[in-house]
Design a protein around this motif. Structure first.
Motif, short mmCIF file in Angstrom:
data_model
loop_
_atom_site.label_atom_id
_atom_site.label_comp_id
_atom_site.label_asym_id
_atom_site.label_seq_id
_atom_site.Cartn_x
_atom_site.Cartn_y
_atom_site.Cartn_z
N GLY B 94 74.18 52.01 33.52
CA GLY B 94 73.88 50.93 34.42
C GLY B 94 72.73 49.89 33.83
N ARG B 95 72.46 50.16 32.65
CA ARG B 95 71.28 49.58 31.96
C ARG B 95 71.95 48.09 31.55
N GLN B 96 71.17 47.26 31.41
CA GLN B 96 71.50 45.88 30.69
C GLN B 96 70.59 45.44 30.09
N LEU B 97 70.67 44.73 28.84
CA LEU B 97 69.57 44.15 28.48
C LEU B 97 69.62 42.72 28.74
N ILE B 98 69.15 42.20 29.75
CA ILE B 98 69.13 41.17 30.42
C ILE B 98 68.25 40.06 29.74
N GLY B 99 69.06 39.10 29.26
CA GLY B 99 68.28 37.93 28.56
C GLY B 99 68.16 38.07 27.17
N VAL B 100 68.55 39.12 26.56
CA VAL B 100 68.23 39.04 25.20
C VAL B 100 69.71 39.05 24.56
N GLU B 101 69.51 37.96 23.44
CA GLU B 101 70.73 37.40 22.63
C GLU B 101 71.00 38.88 21.65
N THR B 102 72.31 38.88 21.70
CA THR B 102 72.60 40.15 20.69
C THR B 102 73.51 39.61 19.39
N ALA B 103 73.50 40.45 18.54
CA ALA B 103 74.44 40.00 17.47
C ALA B 103 74.96 41.48 16.74
N LEU B 104 76.22 41.54 16.13
CA LEU B 104 76.73 42.61 15.54
C LEU B 104 75.77 43.23 14.52
N ASN B 105 75.33 42.52 13.49
CA ASN B 105 74.57 42.81 12.39
C ASN B 105 73.57 41.83 11.93
N LEU B 106 72.82 42.29 11.11
CA LEU B 106 71.70 41.35 10.42
C LEU B 106 72.35 40.34 10.31
N GLN B 107 73.19 39.93 9.51
CA GLN B 107 73.72 38.68 8.97
C GLN B 107 74.24 37.72 10.24
N GLU B 108 74.81 38.27 11.13
CA GLU B 108 75.39 37.47 12.23
C GLU B 108 73.99 37.00 12.95
N GLY B 109 73.15 37.89 13.16
CA GLY B 109 71.99 37.91 13.86
C GLY B 109 71.03 36.70 13.48
N MET B 110 71.10 36.63 12.15
CA MET B 110 70.26 35.71 11.62
C MET B 110 70.84 34.41 11.70
N GLU B 111 72.13 34.36 11.68
CA GLU B 111 72.94 33.00 11.95
C GLU B 111 72.81 32.62 13.33
N LYS B 112 72.77 33.38 14.26
CA LYS B 112 72.91 32.98 15.57
C LYS B 112 71.36 32.41 15.99
N LEU B 113 70.28 33.29 15.24
CA LEU B 113 68.99 32.90 15.67
C LEU B 113 68.59 31.52 14.93
N ILE B 114 69.28 31.09 13.88
CA ILE B 114 68.97 29.79 13.25
C ILE B 114 69.52 28.60 14.07
N SER B 115 70.92 28.99 14.59
CA SER B 115 71.56 28.11 15.20
C SER B 115 70.82 27.93 16.61
N ILE B 116 70.39 28.91 17.11
CA ILE B 116 69.38 28.89 18.39
C ILE B 116 68.35 27.93 18.17
N ILE B 117 67.51 28.03 17.11
CA ILE B 117 66.42 27.43 16.83
C ILE B 117 66.70 25.83 16.47
N GLU B 118 67.48 25.75 15.81
CA GLU B 118 68.02 24.30 15.35
C GLU B 118 68.60 23.64 16.41
#
Lengths: 136, 122
Positions: B94-118
């Motif tokens: 019943g735990r949720q990581l509320i408000g944390v963006e998630t990605a499958l792996n490091l590469q997707e995480g990096m892409e997601k982060l860069i797009s959020i920052i841009e």
């Protein structure tokens, strides 16, 4: 105690919580439990072992192979000699979002395993959990 | 205890947790990461938890809190590499990581982060 094989882990410091959950995973792995069940058991052990140290100062964790001819089963008993849980019903029903304490750990652990039992009184608390699976 | 390395790549901090952490280790990591965010003015943080085979309620709270605090300091956070079994156990608890963006792996995480920052810069 059981005549089956098992381990005993003293719970005194935080690294003992890590040791307990790793042992639980290893034993479940040795008994052929799939990875998801290993993780469920390890996570439940982590919650309960932390509770024992946090609320009672220290405790003991027994992990035993309780398998029989038809069923593979890992049983974990986590015991402490602390103050006990005054209102166990309440501790178990407190909402997750509002509680990060004792109730959250107990409730979380209960949801992860196939068997969950708790006995508590002043001076003694024992939580017994188990995961099991039919043998091939 | 082993210190979790925090690498700086441009405006991004990358941290990979590769060992099983005690509660205290997790809190030290939280502290280190936030100190790094402040000192480097990082715009984004990637927390890679590929190495964690247990995320219990305490660790989930630390991850959540760390992401929220980093956000308050002005950095975006993406969590990546969570094992499917770990995600399953968190949901069952019943735990949720509320408000944390998630990605499958490091590469997707990096892409997601860069797009959020841009997206924020526009």
């Amino acid at each position: 105690m059981s005549t089956h094989s098992g381990v005993k882990i003293d719970l005194r410091k935080q690294s003992d919580v890590v040791a307990a959950r790793q042992s639980g995973r290893r034993i479940a792995n040795d008994l052929g439990f799939r990875s998801a069940d290993q993780t469920r058991l390890a996570t439940a052990i982590s919650e309960l072992a932390r509770n024992a140290i946090q609320y009672a100062g220290e405790g003991v964790c027994y992990i035993t192979d309780e398998s029989n001819q038809h069923t593979a089963k890992v049983q974990v008993v986590i015991e402490d000699f602390g103050p006990g849980i005054p209102d166990i019903e309440k501790a178990m029903t407190l909402g997750f979002s509002t509680s990060d304490g004792l109730g959250a750990g107990l409730q979380g652990a209960k949801r992860l395993v196939h068997e969950f039992a708790i006995e508590t009184e002043p001076g003694h608390t024992r939580v017994t959990i188990a995961v099991s699976r039919p043998k091939e | 205890m082993a210190k979790i390395p925090i690498l700086k790549l441009g405006d991004i901090l990358l941290s990979t947790i590769q060992i099983d952490l005690t509660d205290q280790d997790a809190l030290v990591f939280q502290d280190d990461l936030l100190t790094n965010v402040k000192e480097t003015n990082a715009e984004g943080v990637i927390i890679d938890i590929t190495g964690l085979d247990v995320v219990d309620s305490f660790m989930a709270r630390v991850i959540n809190d760390t992401a929220n605090m980093a956000h308050i300091l002005g950095a975006e956070v993406v969590l990546c590499g969570m094992r499917p079994d770990v995600a399953l156990a968190l949901i069952e608890m019943g735990r949720q990581l509320i408000g944390v963006e998630t990605a499958l792996n490091l590469q997707e995480g990096m892409e997601k982060l860069i797009s959020i920052i841009e997206g924020k810069r526009k």
